[in-house]
Design an enzyme around this catalytic site. Sequence first.
Site, mmCIF file in Angstrom:
data_model
loop_
_atom_site.group_PDB
_atom_site.id
_atom_site.type_symbol
_atom_site.label_atom_id
_atom_site.label_comp_id
_atom_site.label_asym_id
_atom_site.label_seq_id
_atom_site.Cartn_x
_atom_site.Cartn_y
_atom_site.Cartn_z
ATOM 1 C CD GLU A 171 1.936 -14.486 -8.949
ATOM 2 O OE1 GLU A 171 1.182 -13.993 -8.024
ATOM 3 O OE2 GLU A 171 2.784 -14.203 -9.520
ATOM 4 C CG ASP A 172 -1.576 -11.585 -6.205
ATOM 5 O OD1 ASP A 172 -0.669 -12.183 -7.054
ATOM 6 O OD2 ASP A 172 -1.645 -10.596 -5.601
ATOM 7 C CG ASP A 200 -3.317 -8.386 -15.498
ATOM 8 O OD1 ASP A 200 -3.854 -8.119 -16.546
ATOM 9 O OD2 ASP A 200 -3.375 -7.230 -14.573
ATOM 10 C CG PHE A 241 -7.077 -0.937 -10.208
ATOM 11 C CD1 PHE A 241 -6.563 -1.526 -9.269
ATOM 12 C CD2 PHE A 241 -6.511 0.088 -11.067
ATOM 13 C CE1 PHE A 241 -5.114 -1.408 -8.932
ATOM 14 C CE2 PHE A 241 -5.068 0.237 -10.669
ATOM 15 C CZ PHE A 241 -4.533 -0.313 -9.647
ATOM 16 N NE ARG A 281 1.493 -5.282 -1.352
ATOM 17 C CZ ARG A 281 1.961 -5.585 -2.382
ATOM 18 N NH1 ARG A 281 1.122 -6.745 -2.808
ATOM 19 N NH2 ARG A 281 2.745 -5.084 -3.114
#
Length: 179
Positions: free
Chosen positions: A98-99, A102, A151, A164
């Site tokens: 995963e990046d 959260d 963010f 991206r």
Amino acid sequence: MNKDIKSILLSEEKIAELTDALAKQINRDYADKELLFVIILKGSVVFAADLLRRLTVNVKIDFMQASSYGTSSVSSGSVKIKKDIENDAAGKNVLIVEDIVDSGNTLFKLKKLFEERNAASVKICTLLSKPERRETDVVCEYVGAEIPDEFVVGYGLDYNEQYRNLPYIGVLKPEVYGG
Ligand code: PRP
């Protein structure tokens, strides 16, 4: 720097350093095992490609897409599988890539899913983690960096499908997302 970026949180050099360290751990831990490297679309493709190139272990790759966000920036908690892997996970050493973690809702669900499919082992590798946002106690075995609740975009991470392609991870200006 992109005009919508307030500051750079992780430079290309720093990301490379973190990725080197993660690859080293994975190469050590899976030295005598075959790995099923499950890339979670879309955000993790950039990180996964860089991590993959550093792996020396026996590895197969596959792709999965899950969705809990829709167009919202807050997790809905209900995770849907939009695209599943093609390999049979039974008996495999699954590493979910995963990046970012959260709320943890996506990975909680995915980890459980692979356990139900009788994978030999299920571990998680994420470049980033935002511990302040966690809603589940999912365990991530390999974490590049813990970051504050800002963010962030770039290096695979998006806002409305943009940014991206940035080679670094940056903090988005609040006026861009109406924050
Ligand atoms: C992001 C990220 C994880 C998930 C993490 O994907 O890549 O899959 O959210 O959030 P959680 O811990 O709160 O579940 P996103 O749904 O934004 O899709 P994308 O990768 O296609 O941008």
